[in-house]
Design a protein around this motif. Structure first.
Motif, PDB file in Angstrom:
ATOM      1  N   ARG A  55      11.404  -2.299   0.335  1.00 15.44           N
ATOM      2  CA  ARG A  55      10.454  -1.455   1.074  1.00 15.44           C
ATOM      3  C   ARG A  55       9.054  -2.061   1.115  1.00 15.44           C
ATOM      4  NH1 ARG A  55      10.796   4.407  -1.509  1.00 15.44           N
ATOM      5  NH2 ARG A  55      10.148   3.154  -3.312  1.00 15.44           N
ATOM      6  N   GLN A  56       8.829  -3.113   0.312  1.00 15.68           N
ATOM      7  CA  GLN A  56       7.515  -3.757   0.260  1.00 15.68           C
ATOM      8  C   GLN A  56       7.548  -5.073   1.036  1.00 15.68           C
ATOM      9  OE1 GLN A  56       5.035  -2.165  -1.291  1.00 15.68           O
ATOM     10  NE2 GLN A  56       6.395  -0.531  -2.076  1.00 15.68           N
ATOM     11  N   ARG A  57       6.422  -5.405   1.676  1.00 16.30           N
ATOM     12  CA  ARG A  57       6.314  -6.661   2.412  1.00 16.30           C
ATOM     13  C   ARG A  57       5.448  -7.632   1.632  1.00 16.30           C
ATOM     14  NH1 ARG A  57       5.842  -5.698   8.950  1.00 16.30           N
ATOM     15  NH2 ARG A  57       7.799  -4.520   9.184  1.00 16.30           N
ATOM     16  N   LEU A  58       5.964  -8.847   1.479  1.00 16.15           N
ATOM     17  CA  LEU A  58       5.240  -9.894   0.765  1.00 16.15           C
ATOM     18  C   LEU A  58       4.939 -11.032   1.719  1.00 16.15           C
ATOM     19  CD1 LEU A  58       6.654  -8.288  -1.591  1.00 16.15           C
ATOM     20  CD2 LEU A  58       6.708 -10.440  -2.831  1.00 16.15           C
ATOM     21  N   ASP A  59       3.741 -11.618   1.579  1.00 18.61           N
ATOM     22  CA  ASP A  59       3.419 -12.785   2.391  1.00 18.61           C
ATOM     23  C   ASP A  59       3.922 -14.050   1.699  1.00 18.61           C
ATOM     24  OD1 ASP A  59       1.583 -13.403   0.358  1.00 18.61           O
ATOM     25  OD2 ASP A  59      -0.097 -12.498   1.422  1.00 18.61           O
ATOM     26  N   GLY A  60       3.698 -15.190   2.321  1.00 23.50           N
ATOM     27  CA  GLY A  60       4.209 -16.441   1.778  1.00 23.50           C
ATOM     28  C   GLY A  60       3.667 -16.762   0.403  1.00 23.50           C
TER      29      GLY A  60
END
Length: 288
Positions: free
Chosen positions: A59-64
């Motif tokens: 449910r969480q978005r992580l960047d590179g």
């Protein structure tokens, strides 16, 4: 903060340490069936399934940048567990944890400048020397086990550094992803040594107990306690891990230690507590 307000958090952290070392003792009981790598793979895989189910990191978005930090964090965690469980095959649990503790102690004392810092370093080195197999009382202490435990300590240092980077602005989902990454790293080693025995339903209850005791429950207890306990006190409490490990090894695995080995564990614990107190004092802001 009133003393009474930290009683429950202290009890929770202490209980978490008891669970952690009890889980390690149970894991060692699995060695005759699946080997150290197999026990590591079972622990991390089942713990990852529990944590991912509970915290639902998708449910969480992580960047590179965050993903790189998580992968390094999980990689250090996986290597740390593989080395540590491999060490347990050769040396008692209490000694393995004490030697592994040199990793976080090195991180705490990195960049030492003051005389007191070097005193803690000297005390830790003296404790380490007492754990080495010098005499007949240490015949059951394998040099291979010592090297593996120190490798686990080095990975623990990396786990702390990468964990801080990965956890910045994160939350419980970061830990779930980290454990999942560690499980992916450990699983091939477990399959290579234990094969399909890892999937034996008869081993599932013990494997799940190890995962809960060693990872899921202590992590949950720390999550509850940490917001209500000073960082310095938490560091001091964690310094008791070698003692709990030695006690768990004695009660559950019937591992006895000689007097010099007990003294060595105590010296490493004292160095950890001393370093924690020293660093905490320096980090306090000065009042103009």
């Amino acid at each position: 903060m009133r003393p009474n307000s930290v009683v429950l958090p202290v009890l929770l952290v202490t209980l978490g340490m008891v669970f952690t070392q009890t889980g390690a003792s149970f894991a060692k009981m699995l060695f005759p069936l699946v080997g150290p790598a197999g026990a590591t793979a079972m622990r991390l895989t089942l713990a990852a399934l529990v944590l991912i189910t509970v915290f639902r990191p998708w449910r969480q978005r992580l960047d590179g940048r965050q993903w790189r930090a998580v992968l390094l964090y999980g990689g250090a965690m996986g290597a740390m567990n593989l080395f540590f469980y491999a060490a347990l095959e050769h040396i008692p649990l209490g000694i393995a944890v004490a030697l592994e503790f040199t990793g976080p102690l090195a991180v705490a004392l990195f960049g030492a400048r003051k005389p007191l810092d070097f005193f803690w370093i000297g005390l830790a080195v003296a404790g380490f020397a007492l754990l080495l197999p010098w005499g007949e009382a240490s015949d059951h202490i394998s040099p291979i086990g010592i090297v593996l435990a120190l490798c686990a300590g080095a990975c623990w240092a990396g786990y702390i550094i990468f964990g801080q980077r990965a956890g910045t602005g994160g939350g419980p989902h970061i830990a779930a992803l980290g454990v999942g990454t560690a499980a992916v790293i450990a699983l091939p080693f477990g399959l290579a040594t234990a094969g399909t025995v890892l999937f034996d339903p008869a081993l599932l209850p013990l494997g799940l107990a190890i995962a809960l005791l060693s990872s899921a429950i202590p992590y949950a207890l720390d999550m509850v306690a940490l917001p209500h306990i000073p960082a310095r006190l938490f560091g001091i409490l964690m310094s008791g891990q070698p003692a709990f490990a030695a006690l768990s090894g004695l009660v559950l695995l019937h591992e006895t230690l000689a007097a010099p080995q007990i003294a060595g564990i105590a010296a490493i614990m004292a160095a950890s507590i001393g370093a924690t107190l020293t660093i905490a004092r320096r980090s306090k802001p000065k009042i103009a």
